[in-house]
Structure formats: structure tokens, C-alpha cells
Scaffold this motif. Sequence first.
Motif, mmCIF file in Angstrom:
data_model
loop_
_atom_site.group_PDB
_atom_site.id
_atom_site.type_symbol
_atom_site.label_atom_id
_atom_site.label_comp_id
_atom_site.label_asym_id
_atom_site.label_seq_id
_atom_site.Cartn_x
_atom_site.Cartn_y
_atom_site.Cartn_z
ATOM 1 N N TRP A 161 2.705 16.627 -4.873
ATOM 2 C CA TRP A 161 2.956 15.247 -4.486
ATOM 3 C C TRP A 161 2.661 14.317 -5.660
ATOM 4 O O TRP A 161 1.620 14.414 -6.295
ATOM 5 C CB TRP A 161 2.070 14.823 -3.321
ATOM 6 N N VAL A 162 3.593 13.438 -5.945
ATOM 7 C CA VAL A 162 3.360 12.395 -6.944
ATOM 8 C C VAL A 162 3.209 11.067 -6.208
ATOM 9 O O VAL A 162 3.994 10.752 -5.316
ATOM 10 C CB VAL A 162 4.532 12.307 -7.947
ATOM 11 N N GLU A 163 2.197 10.311 -6.560
ATOM 12 C CA GLU A 163 1.976 8.998 -5.966
ATOM 13 C C GLU A 163 2.164 7.920 -7.021
ATOM 14 O O GLU A 163 1.901 8.138 -8.205
ATOM 15 C CB GLU A 163 0.573 8.916 -5.359
ATOM 16 N N TYR A 164 2.631 6.769 -6.566
ATOM 17 C CA TYR A 164 2.908 5.645 -7.458
ATOM 18 C C TYR A 164 1.973 4.497 -7.106
ATOM 19 O O TYR A 164 2.022 3.953 -5.999
ATOM 20 C CB TYR A 164 4.368 5.217 -7.328
ATOM 21 N N HIS A 165 1.116 4.154 -8.063
ATOM 22 C CA HIS A 165 0.113 3.122 -7.821
ATOM 23 C C HIS A 165 0.341 1.939 -8.753
ATOM 24 O O HIS A 165 0.765 2.099 -9.903
ATOM 25 C CB HIS A 165 -1.291 3.690 -8.054
ATOM 26 N N LEU A 166 0.030 0.749 -8.247
ATOM 27 C CA LEU A 166 0.112 -0.445 -9.071
ATOM 28 C C LEU A 166 -0.885 -0.361 -10.228
ATOM 29 O O LEU A 166 -2.032 0.068 -10.055
ATOM 30 C CB LEU A 166 -0.193 -1.683 -8.237
ATOM 31 N N GLY A 217 0.765 -1.231 0.000
ATOM 32 C CA GLY A 217 0.000 0.000 0.000
ATOM 33 C C GLY A 217 0.795 1.279 0.000
ATOM 34 O O GLY A 217 0.212 2.366 0.014
ATOM 35 N N LEU A 218 2.134 1.216 -0.014
ATOM 36 C CA LEU A 218 2.928 2.439 -0.073
ATOM 37 C C LEU A 218 2.795 3.069 -1.455
ATOM 38 O O LEU A 218 2.776 2.364 -2.474
ATOM 39 C CB LEU A 218 4.399 2.148 0.227
ATOM 40 N N THR A 219 2.709 4.410 -1.486
ATOM 41 C CA THR A 219 2.524 5.106 -2.760
ATOM 42 C C THR A 219 3.443 6.305 -2.937
ATOM 43 O O THR A 219 3.681 6.738 -4.061
ATOM 44 C CB THR A 219 1.071 5.604 -2.911
ATOM 45 N N ARG A 220 3.957 6.877 -1.848
ATOM 46 C CA ARG A 220 4.748 8.099 -1.939
ATOM 47 C C ARG A 220 6.239 7.804 -1.925
ATOM 48 O O ARG A 220 6.706 6.874 -1.263
ATOM 49 C CB ARG A 220 4.399 9.037 -0.782
ATOM 50 N N PHE A 221 6.976 8.630 -2.659
ATOM 51 C CA PHE A 221 8.427 8.469 -2.755
ATOM 52 C C PHE A 221 9.073 8.418 -1.374
ATOM 53 O O PHE A 221 9.890 7.538 -1.086
ATOM 54 C CB PHE A 221 9.023 9.621 -3.575
ATOM 55 N N SER A 222 8.706 9.355 -0.509
ATOM 56 C CA SER A 222 9.326 9.412 0.815
ATOM 57 C C SER A 222 9.021 8.171 1.636
ATOM 58 O O SER A 222 9.860 7.710 2.418
ATOM 59 C CB SER A 222 8.854 10.664 1.564
ATOM 60 N N ASP A 223 7.833 7.609 1.463
ATOM 61 C CA ASP A 223 7.474 6.391 2.199
ATOM 62 C C ASP A 223 8.295 5.197 1.710
ATOM 63 O O ASP A 223 8.737 4.370 2.516
ATOM 64 C CB ASP A 223 5.983 6.096 2.049
ATOM 65 N N PHE A 224 8.475 5.093 0.390
ATOM 66 C CA PHE A 224 9.316 4.025 -0.145
ATOM 67 C C PHE A 224 10.743 4.146 0.394
ATOM 68 O O PHE A 224 11.333 3.162 0.854
ATOM 69 C CB PHE A 224 9.346 4.080 -1.677
ATOM 70 N N ALA A 225 11.316 5.343 0.329
ATOM 71 C CA ALA A 225 12.694 5.550 0.762
ATOM 72 C C ALA A 225 12.849 5.252 2.249
ATOM 73 O O ALA A 225 13.834 4.626 2.674
ATOM 74 C CB ALA A 225 13.128 6.982 0.455
ATOM 75 N N GLU A 282 -0.643 12.484 -9.897
ATOM 76 C CA GLU A 282 -0.627 13.589 -8.952
ATOM 77 C C GLU A 282 -1.648 13.354 -7.852
ATOM 78 O O GLU A 282 -2.744 12.861 -8.094
ATOM 79 C CB GLU A 282 -0.945 14.908 -9.669
ATOM 80 N N ASN A 283 -1.271 13.705 -6.632
ATOM 81 C CA ASN A 283 -2.207 13.641 -5.516
ATOM 82 C C ASN A 283 -3.312 14.665 -5.746
ATOM 83 O O ASN A 283 -3.027 15.838 -6.026
ATOM 84 C CB ASN A 283 -1.464 13.925 -4.203
ATOM 85 N N PRO A 284 -4.587 14.268 -5.648
ATOM 86 C CA PRO A 284 -5.684 15.208 -5.954
ATOM 87 C C PRO A 284 -5.737 16.405 -5.014
ATOM 88 O O PRO A 284 -6.300 17.445 -5.370
ATOM 89 C CB PRO A 284 -6.942 14.336 -5.823
ATOM 90 N N THR A 285 -5.161 16.287 -3.826
ATOM 91 C CA THR A 285 -5.202 17.403 -2.871
ATOM 92 C C THR A 285 -3.889 18.155 -2.775
ATOM 93 O O THR A 285 -3.845 19.248 -2.204
ATOM 94 C CB THR A 285 -5.576 16.885 -1.465
ATOM 95 N N ARG A 286 -2.811 17.578 -3.314
ATOM 96 C CA ARG A 286 -1.499 18.226 -3.265
ATOM 97 C C ARG A 286 -0.828 18.063 -4.627
ATOM 98 O O ARG A 286 -0.310 16.998 -4.951
ATOM 99 C CB ARG A 286 -0.620 17.589 -2.182
ATOM 100 N N SER A 287 -0.861 19.105 -5.429
ATOM 101 C CA SER A 287 -0.324 19.014 -6.788
ATOM 102 C C SER A 287 1.182 18.779 -6.800
ATOM 103 O O SER A 287 1.745 18.338 -7.806
ATOM 104 C CB SER A 287 -0.655 20.290 -7.564
#
Length: 331
Positions: free
Chosen positions: A249-254, A207-215, A242-247
Motif C-alpha cells: 500500500w502506498v499512502e499520499y500525505h500532505l 484526510g484521504l491518503t490511499r489511491f482507492s479512497d481518492f478514486a 509505504e504503509n508501515p503495516t502493508r508494504s
Amino acid sequence: MVDPTSEQDAPTRLEAGGTNAIGRMLGVLGDEWTLLVLQQALTGVSRYAQFRANLPISNSVLTARLQRLSDEGMLERHVYQTNPLRAEYRITPRSRALWPVMLSIWEWERHWVADRADDLPVMHHDTCGHDFAPLMCCRACGKSVSARDVAAAWGPSGTWERSVPAGATRRRSDSDGAHGQAGLFPDTMTIFGNRWASALMGAAFRGLTRFSDFASALGAPPTLVADRLKAFCALGVLEATENPTRSDWVEYHLTEKGRAFFPVVVASLQWSEHWFVAPEGPALVLSHRSCGAELVATFTCDQCREPLAGHDISIRPSAEGGDLPRGGAET
């Protein structure tokens, strides 16, 4: 007197606090040449000359992989001629138990990798008499299972640090073989053949999606995480949005292709937890959201919906080719 067959069939007992079952599995299977040697062995190939004839592999690489597989209990070396010395490499219960992993890889690459369908073996279910595709199901409720249906949590021996193979994993260079990389499981090896790649894919399934969370979760250098994310997006198993609430932020989804790799992950995890046992307990616990039971995956035939067993599966090199020997084992 100790029965050698019993020793051979027994799982490896891991040291407390050391590399867990996931790390040991990735150390063995996260190499394309190893998978290709095992593929050949599971279809009946046992002699050195046969492996050399069937694979674009150098003598040094084949010798090293056969030795490694013998050391890991995946193959058993038998001398059948002494002058000159000749040996054959027989599959063991540990390698026979890999048939769900190999079937899942073949099915995923056939469906999702361009131009692979004609190169991969045809799977034939002798029980119903049809060529088939494997379906992953929950043993408790019998329903088919997808990545969205499963929750994952670390078990007693599960951490990112303990899930890293003890030996350094790397991409092979051209010096590793007469023909360089085999290139026969290309997309699978992009995901599976590097410790950081496999860890990042596991994090995406959790369920991780954000760069900082992966790192943060992987403890990997940011440049390496960025490289793996870029490679996975190019491969089509992740997509950047793009995160719908934070332009900013980039999220990575399967993607659908990425989620379809889930049976390979589950089959590999189940194999690893059976054959590499940590004293603290399992590394990862999966649960089936639909029925609430701990997930024990079974694989069924999409034609007759009966459970598959390795001894009921015939493998053919192509739709036109003849049958090769069965390489599986009973579940």
C-alpha cells in the motif's frame, strides 16, 4: 424602485440541488488569466489598454475574461467615451472581498515557489507601517490556525458531485493567448486550475491518503487520479510513503508545502459561501479543534498582530517599486 447598488452587493442565490458554492468558486477562480486580471484590478487597473500593457495576454483572451468577470459580478463595465467606444472595468464589493485570497496566494508562492519572491507584490500594512505577511487566525479564540488544527465536514449542500464547476474546466492551450499560459501563478494553478486537481487537494485536506479512497470519493477515472497524484508529488505538496503495516500500500500525505496552502483554501471557501448561497445551507463546515468553534478565519499582520482590512493594505510591485493604489475593502 430597486437600488442597483443593493443588487450588486447581494450574493448569488443558487438553485437547490445544483452546483454549490465550492463549485461556483472553482469555476470563477480556477483560471490563471482570471486571477491575473483580478490582481490587476485590485491594484487599481481599470482600462483595457492597461490590462494589455501589464499582462502577457491576447486581445481575445482578455476580452473573454473581462466579459466573464462582468457576468459574474466581479467587475462593473462603465463606458467613459462613446466615439470611439471606450470602457473601464471597476471592481465591485464581490471582487474587493477577494483580497484575503490574493494575499494568501501571493504569500504561499513567495515562500514556497522558487524564484517567485522578487516577482510578487510587496504587502505593506499602513496601520503599523511595516511590510508584512498575513497570518490566519480563528475569530472565536484569536489563535493562529494551521491545517492540522481544523476539522472539515460536508454541510447540507456539500457533496463531491455538487462541488464540481458546472462548466468544463481545462488547461489552456497555446491558442488561448498570444504567449500561451501566463505562468505567473504556476504552482497555484497546478492545484487550483483543474477541477480534479482542486477536488483531490480538498480530499487530502480532509484526510484521504490511499489511491482507492481518492478514486472512490472523487468518482474520477483511475488514470486521472494517478496523473494528479504524480503531479502533486512532483510539485512537493504530497509525498508518497509505504504503509508501515502493508508494504503493498502506498499512502499520499500532505507535505509542509501542501499544508501551507491551507489559508488559500480557507479564504476561498469563506468567499464562496458568502457570495454563492445554496438554499440548503453551506457546502463545507470547518471547525477549530483548539476551541471547538466553527472556524471563521481572520487574517492578521505578522508584525503588529492587528486584524488586516483591505483598505489598510498597500500593494507594491516590488521592494523597489512605488505604491500602487489600494485594492481591498473593509472586512
